[in-house]
Scaffold this active site. Sequence first.
Site, PDB file in Angstrom:
ATOM      1  N   TYR A 121      12.591   8.108  11.245  1.00  0.00           N
ATOM      2  CA  TYR A 121      11.237   8.505  11.558  1.00  0.00           C
ATOM      3  C   TYR A 121      10.922   8.932  13.014  1.00  0.00           C
ATOM      4  O   TYR A 121      12.101   9.007  13.564  1.00  0.00           O
ATOM      5  CB  TYR A 121      10.399   6.893  11.974  1.00  0.00           C
ATOM      6  CG  TYR A 121       9.049   7.266  12.215  1.00  0.00           C
ATOM      7  CD1 TYR A 121       7.853   7.538  11.152  1.00  0.00           C
ATOM      8  CD2 TYR A 121       8.638   7.138  13.612  1.00  0.00           C
ATOM      9  CE1 TYR A 121       6.663   8.000  11.716  1.00  0.00           C
ATOM     10  CE2 TYR A 121       7.228   7.425  14.146  1.00  0.00           C
ATOM     11  CZ  TYR A 121       6.436   7.756  13.131  1.00  0.00           C
ATOM     12  OH  TYR A 121       4.983   7.951  13.634  1.00  0.00           O
ATOM     13  N   TRP A 134       8.899  12.332  15.567  1.00  0.00           N
ATOM     14  CA  TRP A 134       8.254  13.652  15.625  1.00  0.00           C
ATOM     15  C   TRP A 134       8.986  14.919  15.612  1.00  0.00           C
ATOM     16  O   TRP A 134       8.413  15.905  15.326  1.00  0.00           O
ATOM     17  CB  TRP A 134       7.295  13.565  16.831  1.00  0.00           C
ATOM     18  CG  TRP A 134       6.282  12.756  16.676  1.00  0.00           C
ATOM     19  CD1 TRP A 134       5.884  11.517  16.141  1.00  0.00           C
ATOM     20  CD2 TRP A 134       4.691  13.328  16.710  1.00  0.00           C
ATOM     21  NE1 TRP A 134       4.476  11.188  15.821  1.00  0.00           N
ATOM     22  CE2 TRP A 134       3.770  12.162  16.353  1.00  0.00           C
ATOM     23  CE3 TRP A 134       4.130  14.496  17.243  1.00  0.00           C
ATOM     24  CZ2 TRP A 134       2.431  12.362  16.427  1.00  0.00           C
ATOM     25  CZ3 TRP A 134       2.728  14.743  17.404  1.00  0.00           C
ATOM     26  CH2 TRP A 134       1.924  13.587  16.902  1.00  0.00           C
TER      27      TRP A 134
HETATM   28  N1  LIG Z   1       5.271  -0.285  22.620  1.00  0.00           N
HETATM   29  C1  LIG Z   1       4.897   0.843  21.934  1.00  0.00           C
HETATM   30  N2  LIG Z   1       5.829   1.501  21.012  1.00  0.00           N
HETATM   31  C2  LIG Z   1       5.503   2.559  20.477  1.00  0.00           C
HETATM   32  C3  LIG Z   1       4.090   3.029  20.347  1.00  0.00           C
HETATM   33  C4  LIG Z   1       2.996   2.261  21.007  1.00  0.00           C
HETATM   34  O1  LIG Z   1       1.904   2.670  21.168  1.00  0.00           O
HETATM   35  N3  LIG Z   1       3.636   1.326  21.721  1.00  0.00           N
HETATM   36  N4  LIG Z   1       3.783   4.168  19.512  1.00  0.00           N
HETATM   37  C5  LIG Z   1       4.442   4.425  18.513  1.00  0.00           C
HETATM   38  C6  LIG Z   1       4.121   5.663  17.744  1.00  0.00           C
HETATM   39  S1  LIG Z   1       2.556   5.842  17.302  1.00  0.00           S
HETATM   40  C7  LIG Z   1       5.040   6.629  17.577  1.00  0.00           C
HETATM   41  S2  LIG Z   1       4.513   8.213  16.645  1.00  0.00           S
HETATM   42  C8  LIG Z   1       6.474   6.471  17.911  1.00  0.00           C
HETATM   43  C9  LIG Z   1       7.174   7.629  18.371  1.00  0.00           C
HETATM   44  O2  LIG Z   1       8.599   7.876  18.266  1.00  0.00           O
HETATM   45  P1  LIG Z   1       9.418   9.102  18.164  1.00  0.00           P
HETATM   46  O3  LIG Z   1       8.720   9.986  17.376  1.00  0.00           O
HETATM   47  O4  LIG Z   1      10.797   8.667  17.580  1.00  0.00           O
HETATM   48  O5  LIG Z   1       9.574   9.515  19.696  1.00  0.00           O
HETATM   49  P2  LIG Z   1      10.059  10.857  20.207  1.00  0.00           P
HETATM   50  O6  LIG Z   1      10.462  10.760  21.515  1.00  0.00           O
HETATM   51  O7  LIG Z   1       8.802  12.154  20.131  1.00  0.00           O
HETATM   52  O8  LIG Z   1      11.363  11.328  19.573  1.00  0.00           O
HETATM   53  C10 LIG Z   1      11.786  12.646  18.844  1.00  0.00           C
HETATM   54  C11 LIG Z   1      13.157  12.866  18.935  1.00  0.00           C
HETATM   55  O9  LIG Z   1      13.324  13.951  18.235  1.00  0.00           O
HETATM   56  C12 LIG Z   1      14.234  14.678  19.061  1.00  0.00           C
HETATM   57  N5  LIG Z   1      14.123  16.203  18.531  1.00  0.00           N
HETATM   58  C13 LIG Z   1      12.831  17.237  18.892  1.00  0.00           C
HETATM   59  N6  LIG Z   1      13.248  18.415  18.234  1.00  0.00           N
HETATM   60  C14 LIG Z   1      14.407  18.195  17.188  1.00  0.00           C
HETATM   61  C15 LIG Z   1      14.890  18.898  16.408  1.00  0.00           C
HETATM   62  O10 LIG Z   1      14.380  20.085  16.032  1.00  0.00           O
HETATM   63  N7  LIG Z   1      15.979  18.451  15.589  1.00  0.00           N
HETATM   64  C16 LIG Z   1      16.299  17.084  15.816  1.00  0.00           C
HETATM   65  N8  LIG Z   1      17.490  16.497  15.203  1.00  0.00           N
HETATM   66  N9  LIG Z   1      16.085  16.153  16.844  1.00  0.00           N
HETATM   67  C17 LIG Z   1      14.694  16.767  17.679  1.00  0.00           C
HETATM   68  C18 LIG Z   1      13.788  14.754  20.351  1.00  0.00           C
HETATM   69  O11 LIG Z   1      14.652  14.951  21.293  1.00  0.00           O
HETATM   70  C19 LIG Z   1      13.581  13.184  20.468  1.00  0.00           C
HETATM   71  O12 LIG Z   1      14.414  12.363  20.844  1.00  0.00           O
HETATM   72  O13 LIG Z   1       6.421   5.326  19.049  1.00  0.00           O
HETATM   73  C20 LIG Z   1       5.965   4.336  18.778  1.00  0.00           C
HETATM   74  N10 LIG Z   1       6.563   3.151  19.550  1.00  0.00           N
HETATM   75  N1  LIG Z   2       0.092  12.433  25.991  1.00  0.00           N
HETATM   76  C1  LIG Z   2       0.394  11.998  24.711  1.00  0.00           C
HETATM   77  N2  LIG Z   2      -0.448  12.144  23.599  1.00  0.00           N
HETATM   78  C2  LIG Z   2      -0.042  11.517  22.501  1.00  0.00           C
HETATM   79  C3  LIG Z   2       0.991  11.022  22.205  1.00  0.00           C
HETATM   80  C4  LIG Z   2       2.029  10.852  23.258  1.00  0.00           C
HETATM   81  O1  LIG Z   2       3.253  10.328  23.305  1.00  0.00           O
HETATM   82  N3  LIG Z   2       1.568  11.499  24.518  1.00  0.00           N
HETATM   83  N4  LIG Z   2       1.394  10.430  21.075  1.00  0.00           N
HETATM   84  C5  LIG Z   2       0.598  10.947  19.751  1.00  0.00           C
HETATM   85  C6  LIG Z   2       0.696   9.920  18.699  1.00  0.00           C
HETATM   86  S1  LIG Z   2       2.051   9.880  18.029  1.00  0.00           S
HETATM   87  C7  LIG Z   2      -0.189   8.816  18.208  1.00  0.00           C
HETATM   88  S2  LIG Z   2      -0.030   7.979  17.081  1.00  0.00           S
HETATM   89  C8  LIG Z   2      -1.540   8.996  19.095  1.00  0.00           C
HETATM   90  C9  LIG Z   2      -1.986   7.469  19.302  1.00  0.00           C
HETATM   91  O2  LIG Z   2      -3.065   7.496  20.053  1.00  0.00           O
HETATM   92  P1  LIG Z   2      -3.664   5.811  20.165  1.00  0.00           P
HETATM   93  O3  LIG Z   2      -3.088   4.969  19.418  1.00  0.00           O
HETATM   94  O4  LIG Z   2      -5.203   5.988  20.478  1.00  0.00           O
HETATM   95  O5  LIG Z   2      -3.160   5.861  21.737  1.00  0.00           O
HETATM   96  P2  LIG Z   2      -2.747   4.720  22.790  1.00  0.00           P
HETATM   97  O6  LIG Z   2      -2.444   5.439  23.911  1.00  0.00           O
HETATM   98  O7  LIG Z   2      -1.574   3.938  22.403  1.00  0.00           O
HETATM   99  O8  LIG Z   2      -3.867   3.801  22.797  1.00  0.00           O
HETATM  100  C10 LIG Z   2      -5.423   4.160  23.321  1.00  0.00           C
HETATM  101  C11 LIG Z   2      -5.924   3.259  24.123  1.00  0.00           C
HETATM  102  O9  LIG Z   2      -6.025   2.024  23.325  1.00  0.00           O
HETATM  103  C12 LIG Z   2      -6.339   1.098  24.477  1.00  0.00           C
HETATM  104  N5  LIG Z   2      -6.005  -0.373  23.810  1.00  0.00           N
HETATM  105  C13 LIG Z   2      -4.835  -0.913  23.494  1.00  0.00           C
HETATM  106  N6  LIG Z   2      -4.825  -2.098  22.865  1.00  0.00           N
HETATM  107  C14 LIG Z   2      -6.267  -2.201  22.998  1.00  0.00           C
HETATM  108  C15 LIG Z   2      -7.202  -3.333  22.282  1.00  0.00           C
HETATM  109  O10 LIG Z   2      -6.432  -4.312  21.850  1.00  0.00           O
HETATM  110  N7  LIG Z   2      -8.467  -3.252  22.366  1.00  0.00           N
HETATM  111  C16 LIG Z   2      -9.006  -2.023  22.804  1.00  0.00           C
HETATM  112  N8  LIG Z   2     -10.413  -1.941  22.722  1.00  0.00           N
HETATM  113  N9  LIG Z   2      -8.241  -1.180  23.164  1.00  0.00           N
HETATM  114  C17 LIG Z   2      -7.186  -1.131  23.116  1.00  0.00           C
HETATM  115  C18 LIG Z   2      -5.619   1.368  25.723  1.00  0.00           C
HETATM  116  O11 LIG Z   2      -6.026   1.040  26.758  1.00  0.00           O
HETATM  117  C19 LIG Z   2      -4.947   2.658  25.220  1.00  0.00           C
HETATM  118  O12 LIG Z   2      -4.951   3.541  26.370  1.00  0.00           O
HETATM  119  O13 LIG Z   2      -1.397   9.595  20.437  1.00  0.00           O
HETATM  120  C20 LIG Z   2      -0.797  10.933  20.301  1.00  0.00           C
HETATM  121  N10 LIG Z   2      -0.999  11.608  21.449  1.00  0.00           N
HETATM  122 MO   LIG Z   3       2.251   7.892  16.502  1.00  0.00          MO
END
Ligand SMILES: Nc1nc2c(c(=O)[nH]1)N[C@H]1C(S)=C(S)[C@@H](COP(=O)(O)OP(=O)(O)OC[C@H]3O[C@@H](n4cnc5c(=O)[nH]c(N)nc54)[C@H](O)[C@@H]3O)O[C@H]1N2
Ligand SMILES: Nc1nc2c(c(=O)[nH]1)N[C@H]1C(S)=C(S)[C@@H](COP(=O)(O)OP(=O)(O)OC[C@H]3O[C@@H](n4cnc5c(=O)[nH]c(N)nc54)[C@H](O)[C@@H]3O)O[C@H]1N2
Ligand SMILES: [Mo]
Length: 776
Positions: A116, A118
């Site tokens: 998994y 991005w």
């Molecule tokens: N505590 C906590 N944990 C969370 C979340 C949270 O809200 N709280 N959010 C979760 C969510 S919603 C998500 S989506 C995940 C995201 O988790 P990831 O998608 O695993 O995070 P990224 O840092 O985007 O990792 C992408 C990796 O791909 C590499 N990469 C970029 N381009 C390429 C390419 O072309 N080829 C290869 N081989 N590698 C490449 C980058 O260097 C990077 O290391 O994290 C989750 N983890």
């Molecule tokens: N800059 C930036 N933008 C991103 C990403 C990133 O890594 N960086 N990741 C992208 C990805 S993969 C995803 S999935 C989306 C995620 O999008 P979201 O899931 O919406 O993002 P988060 O920042 O985890 O959370 C948004 C807000 O929810 C609030 N929150 C947390 N827990 C609770 C709760 O129990 N109740 C309420 N009411 N609020 C709560 C927190 O204050 C937080 O700031 O964002 C995307 N956009």
């Molecule tokens: Mo995500």
Amino acid sequence: MEDDSQLRVTPFATHWGTYHAEVRGGKVVGVRDYADDPDPAVIGPGIVDMVEHPTRVGRPMIRKGFLEKGKDSDRSGRGREPFVAVPWDEALEIASGELDRVRKAHGNQAIFGGSYGWGSAGRFHHAQSQVHRFLNCIGGYTPSIDTYSYAAVSAISPHVVGHFARLVLNQATAWPHIVENCELMVMFGGMAIKNAQVTSGGVGRHTTREALLAAKRNGTQFVSVSPLRSDAIDLLDADWVAARPNSDTALMLALAHTIHSEGLHDQAFLDRYCTGFDRFLPYLTGQSDGQPKDADWAAGICALEAEMIRSLARRMAGKRTMITVSWSMQRADHGEQPGWMAIVLAAMLGQIGLPGGGFGIGYGSENGIGNPVLPFKFPAVPQGQNPIAEGIPVARISDALLHPGEPYDFNGRRTTYPDLRLVYWVGGNPFHHHQDINKLVSAFQRPETIIVNEIWWTPMARHADIVLPVTTVLEREDIAMTHWEPLIVAMRQAVEPVGDARHDYDIFSGLAHKLGVGETFTEGRSPEDWLRHLWDQARQRAAEANFELPSLEELRAREMITLPDPDRHPVLLESFRNDPEGNPLETPSGKIEIFSERIAGFDYDDCPGHPAWMEPYEWLGGPDAEHYPLHLVSNQPRTRLHSQFDPGSVSRASKIQGREPMTMNPIDAAARGLSEGDVVRVFNDRGACLAGIILSDTVMPGVVQLSTGAWYDPLEPGVVGSLCKHGNPNVLTRDKGTSRLGQGPSAHSTLVEVEKFEGPLPPITAFAPPPIKERD
Ligand SMILES: Nc1nc2c(c(=O)[nH]1)N[C@H]1C(S)=C(S)[C@@H](COP(=O)(O)OP(=O)(O)OC[C@H]3O[C@@H](n4cnc5c(=O)[nH]c(N)nc54)[C@H](O)[C@@H]3O)O[C@H]1N2
Ligand SMILES: Nc1nc2c(c(=O)[nH]1)N[C@H]1C(S)=C(S)[C@@H](COP(=O)(O)OP(=O)(O)OC[C@H]3O[C@@H](n4cnc5c(=O)[nH]c(N)nc54)[C@H](O)[C@@H]3O)O[C@H]1N2
Ligand SMILES: [Mo]
């Protein structure tokens, strides 16, 4: 001849925006924002110093112990032992040998290719498509199911309303309808503009801020339910409802209770478009369990005033109201509930299917949500068929590695974890994204072989046996095209590949050739041939939907093109509202299911047949708060995408004494004798990390906010339970599924305590390469 000292500018696209790279003397020296972008991301410039950063992998690398002993190596050496650089051919020989050994000895299901993450934007060099296509060519792999982003809500959605991505996201009511018609927007989880920097696959114009402000000018009122005031931009003047984190379902139930008890609900809508309100009502009124879910009840759970809840309910019933739910809310224990309950609440208001009313799940979570989606799909690299049918829920990776053969429940099925022997990770960083990193460290000591394609020495790369170096977007040709955005970008190669880095495609071609399936994988195409092939398909699909796309030559000459606005801007469930018999939903009843026979039939105590308030395993209202009195919001970072470019300039500028910043309320800081700029130790029973303190009353008391993405930097590499010197919150989060239904990640249900870190600060080591040994 081109003059090397001249400035060249070349277009490229990322998940957070469209840019021109400034190149001089073969080096990237800057980036320019897309000229038509009204709200460029802050993340952009972070790429510049990452291209030639010391953490570039540069050459193929093998962990020393693995080079010596292969599958019989001491696996606790992962993350600790030095790496040895080897020539490409040798690395491919060893990697293909391992893939071949494992598939022959244990079958292809022993290869985990769920991988998994991005990766990067660009349709061809899409890391997930490439690894899946390759593994399918060699007989398949164990895949992962759903996403970290919205696993829980996408699991429950088909049972109660319809397919999550195809319906709830793709058909989300478009912003123009909200601007025109919405009088009150009640935003559960706020609408954090920092997240709208991003759309998976690329962004042209960042539109969320201007849409919100246009609605505001048009008279829309906003209510933001969130632990952070900053989750709504100041200019909206939103009423801030600082409910206790994870209590949103209780709040929604109480709103529903007031609406029902005051006769403000739309019975005709419930009768015509929904099933099961009668089965839910006894729970709401307390007839079934003796506890009315009224405002007084919720006030205690949410730590809010009952009268505020009642008046909000009346406001919602008196106006065209849009209820929005961020994805964050379902990355919590029982994360299936808030999305379902929001749908029920919207159904009671009877405005589903009307412009500017009803519900939406994910506005602001990505910029694309609420953009008019294009009426055709862009092609992707074909992944082929995976003969291995059984996958694991994406966030159950540690459990799968630690408990092969053990049974688990998932969305109505009971199955067992496969026996994984080899992990191939490409385009993701589980040592950033997965919960309970200490458990993950021990889980990743299990497989015999770990292969990673990476650009940089991320924590995932450091925990691998074989690391194959990959190019960045600036070192390759690609096209960015996604149905969320009207902008199509010709991504041009700006610089030569750094070191010996190769494209994922070339790596997999090399491995495929060694395994005798080179032709099957490449179909005889070079990367340029593939780009043309994909673009031809895109032109054809667009033409069928009456959109004209130019030739690839013309696209490259123009650099980027903007497609015209589609004629129709969706209103979620409008056609269902207009003709529920003619356009039934894809649910078992064809209607919105307030009670789901199917879910009830699963007989899960953690996800019953109607939405319900169940205490999270860990929250401020529970017994654990006695020892760990602070709720941790580990939300998405403002300065980067997840862990990407954490060593880059933008992310680093946000650090405090080199540590990830953590924001806390001055009241909580004072109680612990903490001041702005202090380094603290954040801890609970699962782990500990350092962080740097920012004081702000935009965070409600009792809550601390530490974004995800700081590169995991253990004081003692490879050791389970080590302090993370840098501030990765996932050493603190719990690795438990949201419920047996969704099995989604539940990071947002975490309690911690914070204390001042005394003693000399250990230096950050994550931003330098691991120890590398030359061959003896
Ligand atoms: N505590 C906590 N944990 C969370 C979340 C949270 O809200 N709280 N959010 C979760 C969510 S919603 C998500 S989506 C995940 C995201 O988790 P990831 O998608 O695993 O995070 P990224 O840092 O985007 O990792 C992408 C990796 O791909 C590499 N990469 C970029 N381009 C390429 C390419 O072309 N080829 C290869 N081989 N590698 C490449 C980058 O260097 C990077 O290391 O994290 C989750 N983890
Ligand atoms: N800059 C930036 N933008 C991103 C990403 C990133 O890594 N960086 N990741 C992208 C990805 S993969 C995803 S999935 C989306 C995620 O999008 P979201 O899931 O919406 O993002 P988060 O920042 O985890 O959370 C948004 C807000 O929810 C609030 N929150 C947390 N827990 C609770 C709760 O129990 N109740 C309420 N009411 N609020 C709560 C927190 O204050 C937080 O700031 O964002 C995307 N956009
Ligand atoms: Mo995500």
